[in-house]
Design a protein around this motif. Structure first.
Motif, PDB file in Angstrom:
ATOM      1  N   MET B   1       0.863  -1.067   0.063  1.00 18.59           N
ATOM      2  CA  MET B   1       0.149  -0.087  -0.062  1.00 18.59           C
ATOM      3  C   MET B   1       0.889   1.369  -0.032  1.00 18.59           C
ATOM      4  O   MET B   1       0.595   2.364  -0.795  1.00 18.59           O
ATOM      5  N   THR B   2       2.020   1.220   0.715  1.00 13.90           N
ATOM      6  CA  THR B   2       2.948   2.214   0.771  1.00 13.90           C
ATOM      7  C   THR B   2       3.547   2.597  -0.479  1.00 13.90           C
ATOM      8  O   THR B   2       3.810   3.825  -0.889  1.00 13.90           O
ATOM      9  N   LEU B   3       3.532   1.539  -1.469  1.00 12.15           N
ATOM     10  CA  LEU B   3       4.089   1.844  -2.896  1.00 12.15           C
ATOM     11  C   LEU B   3       3.199   2.550  -3.645  1.00 12.15           C
ATOM     12  O   LEU B   3       3.699   3.578  -4.041  1.00 12.15           O
ATOM     13  N   ILE B   4       1.883   2.330  -3.292  1.00  7.51           N
ATOM     14  CA  ILE B   4       0.942   3.203  -4.208  1.00  7.51           C
ATOM     15  C   ILE B   4       1.003   4.652  -3.702  1.00  7.51           C
ATOM     16  O   ILE B   4       0.952   5.691  -4.288  1.00  7.51           O
ATOM     17  N   TYR B   5       1.037   4.912  -2.483  1.00  6.18           N
ATOM     18  CA  TYR B   5       1.055   6.351  -1.749  1.00  6.18           C
ATOM     19  C   TYR B   5       2.169   6.863  -2.415  1.00  6.18           C
ATOM     20  O   TYR B   5       2.332   8.002  -2.492  1.00  6.18           O
ATOM     21  N   SER B   6       3.227   6.434  -2.183  1.00  2.00           N
ATOM     22  CA  SER B   6       4.677   6.859  -2.670  1.00  2.00           C
ATOM     23  C   SER B   6       4.546   7.320  -4.053  1.00  2.00           C
ATOM     24  O   SER B   6       4.974   8.447  -4.195  1.00  2.00           O
ATOM     25  N   PHE B   7       3.956   6.532  -4.838  1.00  3.90           N
ATOM     26  CA  PHE B   7       3.946   6.761  -6.140  1.00  3.90           C
ATOM     27  C   PHE B   7       3.111   8.089  -6.486  1.00  3.90           C
ATOM     28  O   PHE B   7       3.374   9.287  -7.084  1.00  3.90           O
ATOM     29  N   LEU B   8       1.717   8.030  -5.807  1.00  2.00           N
ATOM     30  CA  LEU B   8       0.719   9.298  -5.877  1.00  2.00           C
ATOM     31  C   LEU B   8       1.331  10.485  -5.285  1.00  2.00           C
ATOM     32  O   LEU B   8       1.207  11.475  -5.987  1.00  2.00           O
ATOM     33  N   PHE B   9       1.870  10.362  -4.060  1.00  2.00           N
ATOM     34  CA  PHE B   9       2.442  11.523  -3.413  1.00  2.00           C
ATOM     35  C   PHE B   9       3.535  12.210  -4.213  1.00  2.00           C
ATOM     36  O   PHE B   9       3.607  13.370  -4.432  1.00  2.00           O
ATOM     37  N   SER B  10       4.442  11.377  -4.588  1.00  2.00           N
ATOM     38  CA  SER B  10       5.859  12.121  -5.066  1.00  2.00           C
ATOM     39  C   SER B  10       5.449  12.669  -6.529  1.00  2.00           C
ATOM     40  O   SER B  10       5.801  13.664  -6.757  1.00  2.00           O
ATOM     41  N   GLY B  11       4.414  11.874  -7.250  1.00  2.00           N
ATOM     42  CA  GLY B  11       4.147  12.399  -8.391  1.00  2.00           C
ATOM     43  C   GLY B  11       3.289  13.648  -8.490  1.00  2.00           C
ATOM     44  O   GLY B  11       3.312  14.556  -9.221  1.00  2.00           O
ATOM     45  N   PHE B  12       2.407  13.724  -7.248  1.00  2.00           N
ATOM     46  CA  PHE B  12       1.620  15.045  -7.259  1.00  2.00           C
ATOM     47  C   PHE B  12       2.566  16.090  -6.851  1.00  2.00           C
ATOM     48  O   PHE B  12       2.301  17.207  -7.436  1.00  2.00           O
ATOM     49  N   ILE B  13       3.325  16.081  -5.860  1.00  2.00           N
ATOM     50  CA  ILE B  13       4.128  17.272  -5.769  1.00  2.00           C
ATOM     51  C   ILE B  13       5.039  17.658  -7.020  1.00  2.00           C
ATOM     52  O   ILE B  13       5.139  18.898  -7.401  1.00  2.00           O
ATOM     53  N   CYS B  14       5.629  16.591  -7.724  1.00  2.00           N
ATOM     54  CA  CYS B  14       6.146  16.845  -9.022  1.00  2.00           C
ATOM     55  C   CYS B  14       5.333  17.540  -9.932  1.00  2.00           C
ATOM     56  O   CYS B  14       5.751  18.767 -10.622  1.00  2.00           O
ATOM     57  N   LEU B  15       4.062  16.916  -9.950  1.00  2.00           N
ATOM     58  CA  LEU B  15       3.035  17.825 -10.964  1.00  2.00           C
ATOM     59  C   LEU B  15       2.864  19.266 -10.579  1.00  2.00           C
ATOM     60  O   LEU B  15       2.686  20.092 -11.546  1.00  2.00           O
ATOM     61  N   ILE B  16       2.507  19.308  -9.247  1.00  2.00           N
ATOM     62  CA  ILE B  16       2.502  21.031  -8.662  1.00  2.00           C
ATOM     63  C   ILE B  16       3.541  21.737  -9.226  1.00  2.00           C
ATOM     64  O   ILE B  16       3.405  22.892  -9.894  1.00  2.00           O
ATOM     65  N   ALA B  17       4.872  21.349  -9.208  1.00  2.00           N
ATOM     66  CA  ALA B  17       6.085  21.930  -9.482  1.00  2.00           C
ATOM     67  C   ALA B  17       5.960  22.239 -10.949  1.00  2.00           C
ATOM     68  O   ALA B  17       6.148  23.645 -11.290  1.00  2.00           O
TER      69      ALA B  17
END
Lengths: 145, 116
Positions: B1-17
């Motif tokens: 489950m942390t794998l999916i969270y990692s992907f989504l959170f990291s991707g989300f921050i990069c998307l905002i940037a």
């Protein structure tokens, strides 16, 4: 065609199709970095039976090493210009900025080239990070008292 | 489950940037500094530590964590040794990222060449 008209046309035509692609690339690549990091951490924990914090520090080290090596070998620049923020915001961006400046200024000599330009790009992160860390640390102390 | 969270959170921050980068005149240097400062602000109430607990390494690898560590360790230093401790302890948590990058980059620079 008038120059202003031309500029207007350029402005209208270029960004639209690129922007969405950029967002997608950044999201995918940023996510992938986090995903790989998490996989590495889980692997390290199960292989060497170490604590989670130690494992994630090792992962950080491995990621830094990989991005420095890839920059040194020459293909990381293309990846960064393609995926942009997907690789700039994770630690890979910090490592890449230091590695690429140190490669660029290597020929200018050890002190005047490499030494004085080492933190040319990453310096702002260190400077403002430490400044704001100091201020916010004091704020945190004041709040918690 | 942390794998999916990692992907989504990291991707989300990069998307905002990426959204900020594409819609303004800021350079990547501005962005990384901004996100570091953001991390140090988020650390005041301990938000980012909670995020790391949930998300795992995906949040740990972002530049936000650099600012987060600086604030947290400055605070810890104050608890241990007062005002002197702020200066003494501040870089403790980020030491790995900084010194590892310097050492590895310097070593690899010796063996490789910039492409022209």
């Amino acid at each position: 065609m008038e120059k202003e008209e031309y500029l207007k046309l350029v402005k209208e035509l270029t960004p639209k199709d690129n922007k969405f692609k950029n967002y997608l690339y950044a999201f995918f690549m940023g996510g992938l970095v986090g995903f790989i990091g998490e996989i590495l951490t889980i692997l390290l924990i199960s292989l060497f039976k170490i604590a989670t914090e130690t494992a994630s520090l090792w992962t950080c080290l491995i990621v830094i090493f990989t991005s420095c090596l890839c920059t040194g070998l020459g293909f990381f620049d293309n990846l960064v210009s393609k995926f942009k923020c997907g690789l700039i915001i994770p630690t890979t961006g910090f490592a890449h900025s230091i590695m690429s400046t140190s490669l660029d200024y290597k020929r200018d000599g050890l002190i005047t080239g490499l030494g004085s330009n080492f933190f040319k790009l990453a310096g702002s992160v260190v400077l403002y990070g430490i400044l704001s860390g100091f201020i916010m640390g004091i704020v945190k102390v004041i709040i918690s008292v | 489950m942390t794998l999916i969270y990692s992907f989504l959170f990291s991707g989300f921050i990069c998307l905002i940037a990426q959204i900020i980068l594409d819609n303004s005149n800021l350079t990547p240097g501005h962005l990384t500094s901004m996100f570091t400062v953001l991390g140090s602000i988020l650390a005041v109430f301990g938000f980012y530590d909670k995020i790391i607990e949930k998300v795992g390494t995906g949040a740990n690898l972002l530049i936000i964590n650099f600012g987060n560590n600086l604030t947290n360790y400055a605070y810890l230093g104050y608890l241990r040794e007062g005002v002197l401790g702020i200066f003494k302890n501040m870089l403790t948590g980020s030491s790995l990222a900084i010194s590892a990058t310097i050492i590895i980059a310097a070593i690899i620079t010796v063996f490789t060449k910039a492409k022209d």
